[in-house]
Design a protein around this motif. Structure first.
Motif, PDB file in Angstrom:
ATOM      1  N   LEU A  74      46.768  41.346  48.702  1.00  0.00           N
ATOM      2  CA  LEU A  74      46.483  42.104  49.911  1.00  0.00           C
ATOM      3  C   LEU A  74      45.381  43.134  49.677  1.00  0.00           C
ATOM      4  O   LEU A  74      44.513  43.330  50.518  1.00  0.00           O
ATOM      5  CB  LEU A  74      47.752  42.808  50.396  1.00  0.00           C
ATOM      6  CG  LEU A  74      47.611  43.669  51.662  1.00  0.00           C
ATOM      7  CD1 LEU A  74      47.181  42.806  52.842  1.00  0.00           C
ATOM      8  CD2 LEU A  74      48.928  44.379  51.972  1.00  0.00           C
ATOM      9  N   GLU A  75      45.402  43.766  48.479  1.00  0.00           N
ATOM     10  CA  GLU A  75      44.415  44.800  48.208  1.00  0.00           C
ATOM     11  C   GLU A  75      42.991  44.235  48.237  1.00  0.00           C
ATOM     12  O   GLU A  75      42.055  44.916  48.637  1.00  0.00           O
ATOM     13  CB  GLU A  75      44.673  45.438  46.838  1.00  0.00           C
ATOM     14  CG  GLU A  75      46.058  46.051  46.684  1.00  0.00           C
ATOM     15  CD  GLU A  75      47.040  45.061  46.078  1.00  0.00           C
ATOM     16  OE1 GLU A  75      47.623  45.393  45.041  1.00  0.00           O
ATOM     17  OE2 GLU A  75      47.204  43.973  46.642  1.00  0.00           O
ATOM     18  N   VAL A  76      42.810  42.997  47.777  1.00  0.00           N
ATOM     19  CA  VAL A  76      41.483  42.398  47.725  1.00  0.00           C
ATOM     20  C   VAL A  76      40.917  42.238  49.129  1.00  0.00           C
ATOM     21  O   VAL A  76      39.703  42.271  49.332  1.00  0.00           O
ATOM     22  CB  VAL A  76      41.529  41.054  46.978  1.00  0.00           C
ATOM     23  CG1 VAL A  76      40.175  40.377  46.975  1.00  0.00           C
ATOM     24  CG2 VAL A  76      42.013  41.268  45.548  1.00  0.00           C
ATOM     25  N   GLN A  77      41.772  42.061  50.109  1.00  0.00           N
ATOM     26  CA  GLN A  77      41.307  41.892  51.474  1.00  0.00           C
ATOM     27  C   GLN A  77      40.617  43.149  51.998  1.00  0.00           C
ATOM     28  O   GLN A  77      39.921  43.101  53.006  1.00  0.00           O
ATOM     29  CB  GLN A  77      42.484  41.508  52.376  1.00  0.00           C
ATOM     30  CG  GLN A  77      43.090  40.150  52.010  1.00  0.00           C
ATOM     31  CD  GLN A  77      44.273  39.800  52.895  1.00  0.00           C
ATOM     32  OE1 GLN A  77      44.492  40.425  53.915  1.00  0.00           O
ATOM     33  NE2 GLN A  77      45.027  38.808  52.486  1.00  0.00           N
ATOM     34  N   HIS A  78      40.802  44.256  51.330  1.00  0.00           N
ATOM     35  CA  HIS A  78      40.151  45.499  51.734  1.00  0.00           C
ATOM     36  C   HIS A  78      38.809  45.708  51.030  1.00  0.00           C
ATOM     37  O   HIS A  78      38.152  46.722  51.259  1.00  0.00           O
ATOM     38  CB  HIS A  78      41.071  46.694  51.463  1.00  0.00           C
ATOM     39  CG  HIS A  78      42.325  46.656  52.298  1.00  0.00           C
ATOM     40  ND1 HIS A  78      42.341  47.005  53.628  1.00  0.00           N
ATOM     41  CD2 HIS A  78      43.583  46.279  51.987  1.00  0.00           C
ATOM     42  CE1 HIS A  78      43.573  46.854  54.102  1.00  0.00           C
ATOM     43  NE2 HIS A  78      44.344  46.419  53.122  1.00  0.00           N
ATOM     44  N   ALA A  79      38.432  44.784  50.168  1.00  0.00           N
ATOM     45  CA  ALA A  79      37.130  44.872  49.509  1.00  0.00           C
ATOM     46  C   ALA A  79      36.036  44.410  50.472  1.00  0.00           C
ATOM     47  O   ALA A  79      36.254  43.512  51.294  1.00  0.00           O
ATOM     48  CB  ALA A  79      37.111  44.002  48.252  1.00  0.00           C
ATOM     49  N   ALA A  80      34.851  45.027  50.386  1.00  0.00           N
ATOM     50  CA  ALA A  80      33.725  44.616  51.221  1.00  0.00           C
ATOM     51  C   ALA A  80      33.419  43.137  50.983  1.00  0.00           C
ATOM     52  O   ALA A  80      33.585  42.623  49.880  1.00  0.00           O
ATOM     53  CB  ALA A  80      32.497  45.461  50.899  1.00  0.00           C
ATOM     54  N   HIS A  81      32.967  42.462  52.023  1.00  0.00           N
ATOM     55  CA  HIS A  81      32.765  41.019  51.972  1.00  0.00           C
ATOM     56  C   HIS A  81      31.364  40.650  51.492  1.00  0.00           C
ATOM     57  O   HIS A  81      30.666  39.842  52.096  1.00  0.00           O
ATOM     58  CB  HIS A  81      33.026  40.414  53.349  1.00  0.00           C
ATOM     59  CG  HIS A  81      34.416  40.636  53.847  1.00  0.00           C
ATOM     60  ND1 HIS A  81      34.781  40.458  55.163  1.00  0.00           N
ATOM     61  CD2 HIS A  81      35.542  41.044  53.203  1.00  0.00           C
ATOM     62  CE1 HIS A  81      36.072  40.727  55.303  1.00  0.00           C
ATOM     63  NE2 HIS A  81      36.550  41.100  54.127  1.00  0.00           N
ATOM     64  N   ASN A  82      30.940  41.259  50.383  1.00  0.00           N
ATOM     65  CA  ASN A  82      29.603  40.968  49.868  1.00  0.00           C
ATOM     66  C   ASN A  82      29.607  39.865  48.816  1.00  0.00           C
ATOM     67  O   ASN A  82      28.577  39.571  48.222  1.00  0.00           O
ATOM     68  CB  ASN A  82      28.952  42.239  49.300  1.00  0.00           C
ATOM     69  CG  ASN A  82      29.785  42.907  48.229  1.00  0.00           C
ATOM     70  OD1 ASN A  82      31.004  42.948  48.317  1.00  0.00           O
ATOM     71  ND2 ASN A  82      29.130  43.446  47.214  1.00  0.00           N
ATOM     72  N   TYR A  83      30.762  39.244  48.603  1.00  0.00           N
ATOM     73  CA  TYR A  83      30.867  38.074  47.739  1.00  0.00           C
ATOM     74  C   TYR A  83      31.713  37.015  48.429  1.00  0.00           C
ATOM     75  O   TYR A  83      32.512  37.327  49.323  1.00  0.00           O
ATOM     76  CB  TYR A  83      31.505  38.435  46.381  1.00  0.00           C
ATOM     77  CG  TYR A  83      30.537  39.056  45.408  1.00  0.00           C
ATOM     78  CD1 TYR A  83      29.792  38.271  44.532  1.00  0.00           C
ATOM     79  CD2 TYR A  83      30.352  40.435  45.371  1.00  0.00           C
ATOM     80  CE1 TYR A  83      28.894  38.837  43.645  1.00  0.00           C
ATOM     81  CE2 TYR A  83      29.463  41.015  44.499  1.00  0.00           C
ATOM     82  CZ  TYR A  83      28.738  40.206  43.628  1.00  0.00           C
ATOM     83  OH  TYR A  83      27.844  40.784  42.762  1.00  0.00           O
ATOM     84  N   HIS A  84      31.539  35.775  47.998  1.00  0.00           N
ATOM     85  CA  HIS A  84      32.340  34.652  48.490  1.00  0.00           C
ATOM     86  C   HIS A  84      32.962  33.958  47.280  1.00  0.00           C
ATOM     87  O   HIS A  84      32.520  32.894  46.851  1.00  0.00           O
ATOM     88  CB  HIS A  84      31.460  33.681  49.281  1.00  0.00           C
ATOM     89  CG  HIS A  84      32.204  32.532  49.880  1.00  0.00           C
ATOM     90  ND1 HIS A  84      31.593  31.358  50.271  1.00  0.00           N
ATOM     91  CD2 HIS A  84      33.534  32.365  50.164  1.00  0.00           C
ATOM     92  CE1 HIS A  84      32.489  30.523  50.754  1.00  0.00           C
ATOM     93  NE2 HIS A  84      33.676  31.109  50.702  1.00  0.00           N
TER      94      HIS A  84
END
Length: 411
Positions: free
Chosen positions: A17-27
């Motif tokens: 869940l915590e990773v979902q709060h990271a900015a989406h600058n990677y795929h």
């Protein structure tokens, strides 16, 4: 060595869940890594993967290298940060050893690769104004098409990758782009205000693009003749990756400035540096450039341990010998789903037939089989395993790629 239960259902660990709060600058690929040792990592479900990316060459010496961990742990118990307002007892030994490794006499320590590039640009401009005599604010630097030097605002100003630059202007002036590998075009772009040529000796993000053998020697001759600095961005290609300490060594070229990073921190801490001689790096005066964390004792201790590993020549030798094995095996796949293979040492760019699959699709299929790789520019995948990888690991990884290509070609 093979990953645990490679024939089992390859269901991916749920993204925390915590990773979902990271900015989406990677795929990222759908794997959650929890630990690593040598060339292998383990995910949160206990499944093992052969790491064939090595954090874009930052983990050249493998995960959890005992020598590097010992250096880090010893320094953690002493002191980790003083700032450059004071000396620390690790900085001197580190910069001395790194200068010797590079055959230069001065080191500007920084943190990230992009900071090394930015620092190199500032040094080149200062040298141009103070030594070459270029008029104020008139300096220009020549770069190559297809380059990747980082993602700061200034660096993307001279990128032709729209995904890195689109929507981030206005851009920094002072750069001229020419085709990579074309020494004549590079010379034609020069004028009296040119202060430097900034190149990756082998372009990494572009797909491991190796220039003609006479290109870098020609660049060295041209820059010397025109009194222009030659800056080699060896952040990905250096420190053993290509079978030599620097990829410039492969063609007998010595640049004026080396830009280093990634593997210099041993996969433990960000460490970067600009390395050159005092007649160039010495143009910087106190207060003109700096970094709170640059040259900190923790980073210097780890960096010194890295330099000592490289000084043995063992890792360069492994990259040469195992790289020959890797490239021979990959070349056998040309015509069987692979269009072209490029690279040097333990670094390979593999162009997949775009009619067969995208690079992303191939990397996702490799993930299922226990191999971590990364795509770039559509149908290209990159392999860059840690230099501690074994011959059996390499054979197994190529076998997995061959199997993926067969599966994708099946009706």
């Amino acid at each position: 060595m093979v990953p645990l239960d490679i024939t089992a259902d390859a269901s991916r660990a749920p993204i925390a869940l915590e990773v979902q709060h990271a900015a989406h600058n990677y795929h990222p690929l759908e794997v959650v890594v929890a630990s690593g040792e040598g060339a292998w990592v383990t995910d949160v479900n206990g499944r093992r993967f052969l790491d064939c990316l090595a954090a874009y060459s930052a983990v050249n010496f493998g995960h959890s290298d005992p020598v590097l961990l010992a250096a880090a742990r010893a320094q953690l118990g002493r002191i980790t940060l003083t700032s450059r307002a004071f000396y620390n007892d690790q900085l001197g030994p580190f910069v001395t050893a790194l200068a010797e490794l590079c055959g230069k006499d001065m080191v500007l320590p920084m943190n990230t690769g992009a900071e090394a590039v930015e620092s190199g640009i500032k040094v080149a401009r200062a040298w141009g104004y103070r030594v070459k005599g270029v008029a104020a604010n008139a300096a220009n630097i020549i770069v190559a098409a297809g380059n990747f030097h980082g993602r700061t605002t200034t660096i993307v100003s001279f990128s032709d990758d729209e995904s890195a630059s689109r929507g981030f202007g206005p851009f920094t002036p002072g750069f001229r782009m020419v085709p990579f590998g074309d020494a004549a075009a590079l010379e034609a772009a020069m004028d009296e205000n040119t202060v430097a040529v900034l190149l990756e000796p082998i372009q990494g993000e572009a797909g491991i693009i190796v220039p003609p053998a006479d290109y870098l020697p020609s660049v060295r001759e041209i820059t010397t003749r025109h009194n222009v600095l030659f800056i080699a961005d060896e952040i990905q290609s250096g420190l053993g990756r290509t079978g030599a300490t620097f990829s410039c060594d492969l063609v007998g070229v010595v640049p004026d400035l080396y830009l280093l990073g990634k593997a210099l921190g041993g996969g433990i801490v960000p460490v970067s540096a600009v390395v050159g001689n005092a007649d160039i790096l010495g143009v910087l005066k106190p207060g003109e450039h700096g970094s709170t964390f640059g040259g900190n004792p923790f980073a210097a201790a780890v960096g010194l341990a890295v330099v000592k590993l490289l000084a043995t020549g063992e890792y360069q030798k492994r990259a040469r010998e195992l790289g020959a094995r890797l490239h021979s095996a990959l070349t056998a796949l040309v015509g069987h789903g692979v269009v072209e293979v490029r690279g040097a040492g333990l670094w390979a760019g593999i162009d997949i037939d775009p009619a067969l699959a995208s690079g992303r699709a191939v990397c996702e299929a490799l993930l299922v089989r226990g191999v971590l790789a990364k795509d770039t520019h559509g149908s290209t995948i990159r392999l860059a395993p840690p230099l501690v990888v074994s011959a059996d690991d390499i054979d197994w990884a190529v076998a997995q790629l061959a199997a993926v290509l067969v599966e994708l070609a099946a009706p």
